[in-house]
Motif scaffolding. Structure first.
Motif, PDB file in Angstrom:
ATOM      1  N   PRO A   1       1.356  -1.277   0.278  1.00 45.84           N
ATOM      2  CA  PRO A   1       0.230  -0.250   0.766  1.00 45.84           C
ATOM      3  C   PRO A   1       0.998   1.324  -0.181  1.00 45.84           C
ATOM      4  N   VAL A   2       0.137   2.033  -0.489  1.00 47.48           N
ATOM      5  CA  VAL A   2       0.808   4.056  -0.639  1.00 47.48           C
ATOM      6  C   VAL A   2       0.173   4.378   0.659  1.00 47.48           C
ATOM      7  N   VAL A   3       1.321   5.257   1.797  1.00 53.46           N
ATOM      8  CA  VAL A   3       0.474   5.554   2.865  1.00 53.46           C
ATOM      9  C   VAL A   3       0.612   7.039   3.086  1.00 53.46           C
ATOM     10  N   ALA A   4      -0.539   7.918   3.022  1.00 53.51           N
ATOM     11  CA  ALA A   4       0.196   9.592   2.753  1.00 53.51           C
ATOM     12  C   ALA A   4      -0.696   9.879   4.378  1.00 53.51           C
ATOM     13  N   ALA A   5       1.074  10.377   4.832  1.00 54.30           N
ATOM     14  CA  ALA A   5       0.331  11.324   6.351  1.00 54.30           C
ATOM     15  C   ALA A   5       0.113  12.893   6.539  1.00 54.30           C
ATOM     16  N   LEU A   6      -1.531  12.670   6.781  1.00 56.65           N
ATOM     17  CA  LEU A   6      -1.181  14.712   6.987  1.00 56.65           C
ATOM     18  C   LEU A   6      -0.239  15.144   7.392  1.00 56.65           C
ATOM     19  N   ASP A   7      -0.085  16.875   6.730  1.00 58.12           N
ATOM     20  CA  ASP A   7       0.456  17.650   7.649  1.00 58.12           C
ATOM     21  C   ASP A   7       0.252  18.477   8.543  1.00 58.12           C
ATOM     22  N   ALA A   8       1.397  19.769   8.452  1.00 55.37           N
ATOM     23  CA  ALA A   8       0.600  20.372   9.610  1.00 55.37           C
ATOM     24  C   ALA A   8      -0.263  20.756   9.079  1.00 55.37           C
ATOM     25  N   GLN A   9      -1.210  21.705   7.966  1.00 55.47           N
ATOM     26  CA  GLN A   9      -2.378  22.013   7.631  1.00 55.47           C
ATOM     27  C   GLN A   9      -2.621  20.423   7.202  1.00 55.47           C
ATOM     28  N   GLY A  10      -3.056  19.555   7.409  1.00 53.66           N
ATOM     29  CA  GLY A  10      -4.004  18.517   7.521  1.00 53.66           C
ATOM     30  C   GLY A  10      -3.838  17.837   5.763  1.00 53.66           C
ATOM     31  N   GLN A  11      -2.978  18.279   5.379  1.00 54.54           N
ATOM     32  CA  GLN A  11      -3.414  18.082   3.641  1.00 54.54           C
ATOM     33  C   GLN A  11      -2.331  16.852   3.449  1.00 54.54           C
TER      34      GLN A  11
ATOM     35  N   TYR B   1      -8.575   1.368  -6.636  1.00 52.48           N
ATOM     36  CA  TYR B   1      -8.240   1.992  -5.454  1.00 52.48           C
ATOM     37  C   TYR B   1      -8.901   1.333  -4.314  1.00 52.48           C
ATOM     38  N   THR B   2      -8.427   0.532  -2.912  1.00 51.37           N
ATOM     39  CA  THR B   2      -9.413   1.333  -1.825  1.00 51.37           C
ATOM     40  C   THR B   2      -8.666   2.607  -0.737  1.00 51.37           C
ATOM     41  N   VAL B   3      -9.578   2.962  -0.758  1.00 54.41           N
ATOM     42  CA  VAL B   3      -8.774   4.498   0.209  1.00 54.41           C
ATOM     43  C   VAL B   3      -8.858   4.204   1.958  1.00 54.41           C
ATOM     44  N   THR B   4      -8.571   3.894   2.323  1.00 54.79           N
ATOM     45  CA  THR B   4      -8.544   3.709   4.299  1.00 54.79           C
ATOM     46  C   THR B   4      -8.270   5.245   4.604  1.00 54.79           C
ATOM     47  N   GLU B   5      -9.025   5.912   5.252  1.00 56.17           N
ATOM     48  CA  GLU B   5      -8.888   7.316   5.844  1.00 56.17           C
ATOM     49  C   GLU B   5      -8.887   6.667   7.586  1.00 56.17           C
ATOM     50  N   ALA B   6      -7.641   7.085   8.201  1.00 59.85           N
ATOM     51  CA  ALA B   6      -7.801   7.100  10.374  1.00 59.85           C
ATOM     52  C   ALA B   6      -6.558   7.973  10.651  1.00 59.85           C
ATOM     53  N   LEU B   7      -8.181   8.785  10.513  1.00 58.33           N
ATOM     54  CA  LEU B   7      -7.615  10.626  11.212  1.00 58.33           C
ATOM     55  C   LEU B   7      -7.850  10.405  13.019  1.00 58.33           C
TER      56      LEU B   7
ATOM     57  N   GLN C   1     -13.531   2.392  -2.637  1.00 58.73           N
ATOM     58  CA  GLN C   1     -13.041   2.580  -3.573  1.00 58.73           C
ATOM     59  C   GLN C   1     -13.185   3.652  -5.097  1.00 58.73           C
ATOM     60  N   ILE C   2     -11.722   3.607  -5.577  1.00 62.44           N
ATOM     61  CA  ILE C   2     -11.909   5.002  -6.751  1.00 62.44           C
ATOM     62  C   ILE C   2     -10.996   4.325  -7.976  1.00 62.44           C
ATOM     63  N   VAL C   3     -11.453   4.831  -9.230  1.00 60.98           N
ATOM     64  CA  VAL C   3     -10.116   4.694  -9.595  1.00 60.98           C
ATOM     65  C   VAL C   3      -9.869   5.974 -10.215  1.00 60.98           C
ATOM     66  N   LEU C   4      -8.087   5.546 -10.730  1.00 54.98           N
ATOM     67  CA  LEU C   4      -7.643   7.091 -10.918  1.00 54.98           C
ATOM     68  C   LEU C   4      -7.570   6.780 -13.157  1.00 54.98           C
ATOM     69  N   PRO C   5      -8.598   7.345 -13.781  1.00 57.05           N
ATOM     70  CA  PRO C   5      -7.504   7.190 -14.974  1.00 57.05           C
ATOM     71  C   PRO C   5      -7.102   8.148 -15.423  1.00 57.05           C
ATOM     72  N   ALA C   6      -5.813   7.565 -16.298  1.00 63.37           N
ATOM     73  CA  ALA C   6      -4.841   8.730 -17.051  1.00 63.37           C
ATOM     74  C   ALA C   6      -5.367  10.229 -17.154  1.00 63.37           C
ATOM     75  N   ALA C   7      -6.135  10.018 -18.168  1.00 65.43           N
ATOM     76  CA  ALA C   7      -6.745  10.681 -18.473  1.00 65.43           C
ATOM     77  C   ALA C   7      -7.287  12.420 -17.193  1.00 65.43           C
ATOM     78  N   VAL C   8      -7.628  12.287 -16.489  1.00 64.08           N
ATOM     79  CA  VAL C   8      -7.553  12.801 -14.961  1.00 64.08           C
ATOM     80  C   VAL C   8      -6.498  12.565 -14.064  1.00 64.08           C
ATOM     81  N   PRO C   9      -4.778  13.428 -14.654  1.00 65.31           N
ATOM     82  CA  PRO C   9      -3.468  13.596 -13.943  1.00 65.31           C
ATOM     83  C   PRO C   9      -3.758  13.815 -12.335  1.00 65.31           C
ATOM     84  N   LEU C  10      -4.784  15.064 -12.303  1.00 67.74           N
ATOM     85  CA  LEU C  10      -4.894  15.602 -11.347  1.00 67.74           C
ATOM     86  C   LEU C  10      -6.087  15.074 -10.127  1.00 67.74           C
ATOM     87  N   VAL C  11      -6.278  14.482  -8.885  1.00 68.12           N
ATOM     88  CA  VAL C  11      -7.469  14.613  -8.312  1.00 68.12           C
ATOM     89  C   VAL C  11      -7.535  14.803  -6.689  1.00 68.12           C
ATOM     90  N   ASP C  12      -8.487  15.760  -7.001  1.00 69.68           N
ATOM     91  CA  ASP C  12      -8.642  15.677  -4.927  1.00 69.68           C
ATOM     92  C   ASP C  12      -9.946  15.535  -4.325  1.00 69.68           C
TER      93      ASP C  12
END
Length: 463
Positions: A47-57, A77-83, A93-104
């Motif tokens: 998995p890829v684990v992204a930690a929230l920074d001081a701005q919560g980002q 992808y299975t997205v799991t939030e641990a806040l 679940q989310i799908v990340l197609p290459a046609a949308v290179p930036l997703v929020d």
């Protein structure tokens, strides 16, 4: 860092509490299994684990779920939030197609658990649909296929209201003159037949002109330059040179490149009135080292059999084309002696060779005599020389006891003529000889440091 050949999507998000404080925690992205990219020789796992920074980002760059040649394909992808402070973390679940290179994640994460997950899905383009339906060709071909034949022209609609007047255009060219019109007036006169006076055109009348000017007819010409009748003047009549006199002796000079009058255009110089004074021209020469008949003269030995080169300084008073070099030869006895090589040449004041003869052994007189004779030996090619000082080079080699004698004047070490052999204002010596005695031909250049002044001073000339 992923290889450039694997398309990626960057996912960002920001998590805040209801009062606006940044949250802490992690967001984990899991693929269903290990991902293999044969073309890039890469296997991705875990998995890829992204930690929230001081701005919560967070920000994570992930392989696109529709990357080409990826094994497996068709997954999400299975997205799991641990806040922190949020006891029940979401998982979706989310799908990340290459046609949308930036997703929020705020745009795609579900907020209502009763609603299905939102997944960005790129639909097929019209061209891709056409290809799927059997179209063959490039996108440009498909766009061109959308243009059908021109339809029939429609009926003319009603005229619209007049538009605003545009700016004035540039003035056109003047047209051709029109037909002659009628004269309306001349100098302010409007009668059928007009006669203008001198005053009408701002001129003096005849009487006033006669009173102020002398007309040419009142002063008849009786002669021109002493000639009468139908006179035709020549250049000499007005003290001028004829146009065909340019470039001729005594005429209008055409200066050469050095700004001097060429010798051929100089007026003829009368022979000196001093009896017994001979000049090079009297011998058919352009210049010589000294008058053969002036002063005492002692026949000198031939140039060294061992290969010594002799130089004789010769001043050339005016530019000339030279075709021969000259020495005065007394002759030599054959078969008791043999000349094996004989060369004459010309060097400039810098000791650079500018001309030479071929081997002139066969042209040297063979019989020794006291009077001798002047030998003008031809150069391999004529050479044009500017006025100045030059050296005539002499190199004669032979065998035997009675070798050729050349006319010379012997200044000697006890000469009473002080400085007779010194260099002139151009740095040219009257007589020099090489220290080397092994020369067989004339070198292309010489060095003054390799030369000495000899006491036997040979005679030489240019012709």
């Amino acid at each position: 860092m992923l290889p450039d050949s694997i398309p990626t999507v960057t996912v960002t998000a920001r998590y805040l509490s209801p009062d606006g404080r940044p949250l802490s925690g992690t967001v984990t992205f899991r693929a269903p299994a290990q991902l293999t990219f044969p073309a890039a020789d890469v296997i991705l796992g875990g998995p890829v684990v992204a930690a929230l920074d001081a701005q919560g980002q967070i920000s994570a760059t992930l392989p696109a779920t529709d990357a080409p040649d990826m094994i497996p394909d068709g997954w999400s992808y299975t997205v799991t939030e641990a806040l922190s402070g949020v006891p029940a973390g979401r998982s979706y679940q989310i799908v990340l197609p290459a046609a949308v290179p930036l997703v929020d994640l705020a745009d795609v994460a579900p907020t209502d658990p009763s609603k299905p997950n939102y997944v960005p899905v790129r639909g097929k383009s019209a061209y891709e649909v056409a290809v799927a339906e059997g179209f063959e060709g490039t996108p440009a071909d498909w766009l061109a296929s959308l243009i059908g034949p021109r339809g029939p022209e429609g009926k003319t609609g009603p005229a619209g209201p007049p538009g605003e007047q545009g700016p004035q255009g540039e003035r056109g060219e003047q047209g051709a003159p029109g037909a002659a019109g009628l004269v309306q007036s001349v100098n302010g006169h409007r009668v059928a037949e007009i006669t203008l006076t001198a005053g009408d055109v701002g001129a003096l009348d005849q009487a006033a002109a006669d009173a102020r000017y002398v007309r040419p007819s009142d002063v008849p010409v009786t002669s021109v330059a002493g000639k009468t009748g139908a006179v035709v003047l020549a250049a000499a009549d007005v003290g001028a040179l004829a146009t065909n006199a340019r470039g001729t002796a005594g005429g209008v000079a055409s200066l050469d490149a050095s700004g001097q009058v060429p010798a051929a255009q100089l007026p003829a110089v009368a022979a000196p009135a001093v009896p017994g004074t001979w000049l090079p021209d009297d011998y058919g020469l352009r210049a010589w080292s000294y008058d053969l008949g002036a002063g005492s003269r002692t026949p000198g030995d031939m140039p060294s059999e061992a290969g010594r080169l002799y130089l004789v300084g010769v001043p050339l008073r005016s530019a000339a084309t030279v075709s021969k070099a000259a020495v005065h030869v007394m002759g030599y006895d054959k078969p008791n002696s043999t000349v094996t090589a004989a060369y004459l040449g010309i060097y400039d004041k810098n000791l650079t060779r500018v001309a030479q003869t071929a081997n002139v052994t066969a042209q040297l007189p063979e019989t020794h005599n006291m009077g001798g004779q002047l030998a003008g030996l031809p150069l391999s090619a004529p050479v044009s020389l500017a006025a100045g000082s030059y050296y005539v080079a002499i190199l004669i080699k032979g065998t035997g006891t009675a070798v050729p004698y050349l006319a010379a004047t012997n200044w000697g070490a006890t000469s009473t003529t002080s400085g007779a052999r010194a260099a002139d204002v151009n740095g040219v010596h009257r007589w020099l000889q090489t220290s080397s005695t092994t020369l067989t031909t004339l070198p292309a250049s010489l060095k003054l440091t390799d030369m000495t002044e000899g006491s036997t001073c040979y005679w030489a000339g240019l012709g």
